[in-house]
Design an enzyme around this catalytic site. Structure first.
Site, PDB file in Angstrom:
ATOM      1  N   SER A  14       0.826  -1.212   0.151  1.00  0.00           N
ATOM      2  CA  SER A  14      -0.032  -0.032  -0.061  1.00  0.00           C
ATOM      3  C   SER A  14       0.859   1.293  -0.012  1.00  0.00           C
ATOM      4  O   SER A  14       2.051   1.184   0.484  1.00  0.00           O
ATOM      5  CB  SER A  14      -0.880   0.113   1.452  1.00  0.00           C
ATOM      6  OG  SER A  14      -1.657   1.283   1.274  1.00  0.00           O
ATOM      7  N   TYR A  18      -2.014  -1.833  10.331  1.00  0.00           N
ATOM      8  CA  TYR A  18      -2.232  -1.929   8.877  1.00  0.00           C
ATOM      9  C   TYR A  18      -0.840  -1.534   8.229  1.00  0.00           C
ATOM     10  O   TYR A  18      -0.376  -2.153   7.397  1.00  0.00           O
ATOM     11  CB  TYR A  18      -3.496  -1.349   8.481  1.00  0.00           C
ATOM     12  CG  TYR A  18      -3.579  -1.287   6.854  1.00  0.00           C
ATOM     13  CD1 TYR A  18      -4.299  -2.665   6.305  1.00  0.00           C
ATOM     14  CD2 TYR A  18      -3.108  -0.430   6.064  1.00  0.00           C
ATOM     15  CE1 TYR A  18      -4.438  -2.459   4.806  1.00  0.00           C
ATOM     16  CE2 TYR A  18      -3.576  -0.360   4.504  1.00  0.00           C
ATOM     17  CZ  TYR A  18      -4.098  -1.499   4.109  1.00  0.00           C
ATOM     18  OH  TYR A  18      -4.079  -1.527   2.803  1.00  0.00           O
TER      19      TYR A  18
HETATM   20  P1  NAD Z   1     -11.658  -5.820  -0.716  1.00  0.00           P
HETATM   21  O1  NAD Z   1     -12.022  -5.811   0.933  1.00  0.00           O
HETATM   22  O2  NAD Z   1     -12.576  -5.187  -1.834  1.00  0.00           O
HETATM   23  O3  NAD Z   1     -11.099  -7.140  -0.890  1.00  0.00           O
HETATM   24  C1  NAD Z   1     -10.079  -7.922  -0.159  1.00  0.00           C
HETATM   25  C2  NAD Z   1     -10.864  -9.562  -0.125  1.00  0.00           C
HETATM   26  O4  NAD Z   1      -9.909 -10.280   0.523  1.00  0.00           O
HETATM   27  C3  NAD Z   1     -12.083  -9.900   0.305  1.00  0.00           C
HETATM   28  O5  NAD Z   1     -12.807 -10.655  -0.685  1.00  0.00           O
HETATM   29  C4  NAD Z   1     -11.957 -10.656   1.503  1.00  0.00           C
HETATM   30  O6  NAD Z   1     -12.984 -11.750   1.704  1.00  0.00           O
HETATM   31  C5  NAD Z   1     -10.525 -11.288   1.277  1.00  0.00           C
HETATM   32  N1  NAD Z   1      -9.975 -11.629   2.628  1.00  0.00           N
HETATM   33  C6  NAD Z   1      -9.865 -10.973   3.915  1.00  0.00           C
HETATM   34  N2  NAD Z   1      -9.413 -11.579   4.588  1.00  0.00           N
HETATM   35  C7  NAD Z   1      -8.892 -13.011   3.978  1.00  0.00           C
HETATM   36  C8  NAD Z   1      -8.308 -13.842   4.632  1.00  0.00           C
HETATM   37  N3  NAD Z   1      -7.831 -14.044   5.973  1.00  0.00           N
HETATM   38  N4  NAD Z   1      -8.008 -15.150   3.698  1.00  0.00           N
HETATM   39  C9  NAD Z   1      -8.616 -14.984   2.416  1.00  0.00           C
HETATM   40  N5  NAD Z   1      -9.253 -13.973   1.838  1.00  0.00           N
HETATM   41  C10 NAD Z   1      -9.184 -12.713   2.749  1.00  0.00           C
HETATM   42  O7  NAD Z   1     -10.452  -5.046  -0.569  1.00  0.00           O
HETATM   43  P2  NAD Z   1      -9.278  -4.362  -1.820  1.00  0.00           P
HETATM   44  O8  NAD Z   1      -9.265  -3.008  -1.884  1.00  0.00           O
HETATM   45  O9  NAD Z   1      -9.632  -5.109  -2.878  1.00  0.00           O
HETATM   46  O10 NAD Z   1      -8.032  -4.952  -1.013  1.00  0.00           O
HETATM   47  C11 NAD Z   1      -6.967  -5.951  -1.690  1.00  0.00           C
HETATM   48  C12 NAD Z   1      -5.764  -5.409  -1.173  1.00  0.00           C
HETATM   49  O11 NAD Z   1      -5.307  -4.217  -1.338  1.00  0.00           O
HETATM   50  C13 NAD Z   1      -5.481  -5.636   0.236  1.00  0.00           C
HETATM   51  O12 NAD Z   1      -4.463  -6.270   0.730  1.00  0.00           O
HETATM   52  C14 NAD Z   1      -5.404  -4.225   0.710  1.00  0.00           C
HETATM   53  O13 NAD Z   1      -4.998  -4.143   1.910  1.00  0.00           O
HETATM   54  C15 NAD Z   1      -4.662  -3.462  -0.435  1.00  0.00           C
HETATM   55  N6  NAD Z   1      -5.000  -2.023  -0.649  1.00  0.00           N
HETATM   56  C16 NAD Z   1      -6.157  -1.499  -0.785  1.00  0.00           C
HETATM   57  C17 NAD Z   1      -6.384  -0.242  -0.862  1.00  0.00           C
HETATM   58  C18 NAD Z   1      -7.723   0.563  -0.947  1.00  0.00           C
HETATM   59  O14 NAD Z   1      -7.753   1.905  -0.910  1.00  0.00           O
HETATM   60  N7  NAD Z   1      -8.848  -0.279  -1.135  1.00  0.00           N
HETATM   61  C19 NAD Z   1      -4.929   0.511  -0.737  1.00  0.00           C
HETATM   62  C20 NAD Z   1      -3.859  -0.173  -0.590  1.00  0.00           C
HETATM   63  C21 NAD Z   1      -3.942  -1.148  -0.638  1.00  0.00           C
END
Ligand code: NAD
Length: 261
Positions: free
Chosen positions: A151, A165
């Site tokens: 991130s 986080y």
């Molecule tokens: P999201 O919540 O839309 O999707 C995350 C998915 O991960 C969900 O389907 C959830 O069920 C699954 N998940 C959660 N815990 C789990 C586990 N223990 N085992 C298996 N699956 C699990 O979120 P997103 O925004 O698509 O996030 C994806 C990645 O991107 C994450 O690592 C997040 O930290 C990172 N990220 C997101 C953002 C943002 O602004 N959304 C920014 C930087 C980084």
């Protein structure tokens, strides 16, 4: 998604965690559209199955399979890799993308040991275990590409407290660099994807008021949240041979956030 489809991942097998929502969902569909067979992994069984249904409807049978796995459990991660190999014969790409941002107040004074440990278990240990079992398989086929979702908060201090986080994503960057160096001669590439703030459930549930959303957007020169598909396109580049001379990078896709002061 509409034809024509590409072939940048033709003949490749990709395992994607967090495939039931957000970045993982968009990446699963995009990878399939580029010819990959995709193993869609999520703790949310229905979410992963819905992604597979979407891929099957768009691209036909035998292009994707769903696996329920909790990446905070080593046996689940081991099984997900074994299942990918038994179903599709090999693994060329691993996208360690599943992650959580705990909705509770997560600053140094208020965060709890439980929140800290859960966040580290999913965001850091889950990535380590994915790498551990994928490396064993990738060695057998002469290499592969691993993408670990970090991130922008691992590169800049976040304005809204999310300490566990942020620390977990910093660990992802450091771990990815070391793995890249150690396994470079085996042709196993490791890169981190560093998204900016996105319009996905993870962040929208955290920034649950207009005030919080606007507070975050102050830092984004483009003035908008990113879309999951914009991260999926970056993941495709890192997964494919288009990035064949890249390993150990922090690949930033953030609307200019890290360039601003
Ligand atoms: P999201 O919540 O839309 O999707 C995350 C998915 O991960 C969900 O389907 C959830 O069920 C699954 N998940 C959660 N815990 C789990 C586990 N223990 N085992 C298996 N699956 C699990 O979120 P997103 O925004 O698509 O996030 C994806 C990645 O991107 C994450 O690592 C997040 O930290 C990172 N990220 C997101 C953002 C943002 O602004 N959304 C920014 C930087 C980084």
């Amino acid at each position: 998604m509409s034809p024509p489809f590409g072939s940048r991942l033709a003949g490749k097998v990709a395992v994607i965690t967090g495939a039931g929502s957000g970045i993982g969902l968009e990446t699963s569909v995009l990878f399939a559209s580029e010819g990959a067979q995709v193993v869609c992994v999520d703790i949310n069984e229905k979410g992963a199955a819905a992604t597979v249904e979407k891929i099957t409807a768009l691209f036909g049978e035998d292009r994707a399979v769903s696996v329920r796995a909790d990446v905070s459990k080593e046996d689940d991660v081991k099984n997900m890799i074994q299942l990918a190999v038994s179903r599709f014969g090999k693994i060329n790409v691993l996208f360690n993308n599943a992650g959580i941002m705990h909705p509770a107040d997560d600053n140094a004074l208020t965060t709890s040991e439980d929140i800290w440990d859960l966040t580290m278990r999913i965001n850091v240990k889950g990535v380590w275990w994915g790498c551990k079992y994928a490396i064993e398989q990738m060695r057998k086929t002469g290499g592969g590409s691993v993408i670990n979702t970090a991130s922008f908060v691992a590169l800049r201090g976040a304005a809204t407290p999310q300490l566990a986080y942020t620390a977990s994503k910093g660990a992802v960057l450091a771990m990815t660099r070391e793995l890249a160096v150690v396994h470079a001669k085996e042709n196993i590439r490791f890169n981190s994807l560093c998204p900016g703030p996105l319009r996905t459930p993870l962040l929208m549930e955290f920034l649950n008021t207009e005030e919080k959303k606007n507070r975050r957007l102050v830092h984004v020169p483009m003035g908008r949240f990113g879309e999951a598909i914009e991260q999926a396109k970056a993941a495709l580049f890192l997964a494919s041979d288009d990035s064949s001379y890249m390993t150990g990078t922090d690949f930033v896709v953030d609307g200019g956030l890290c360039a601003a002061y």
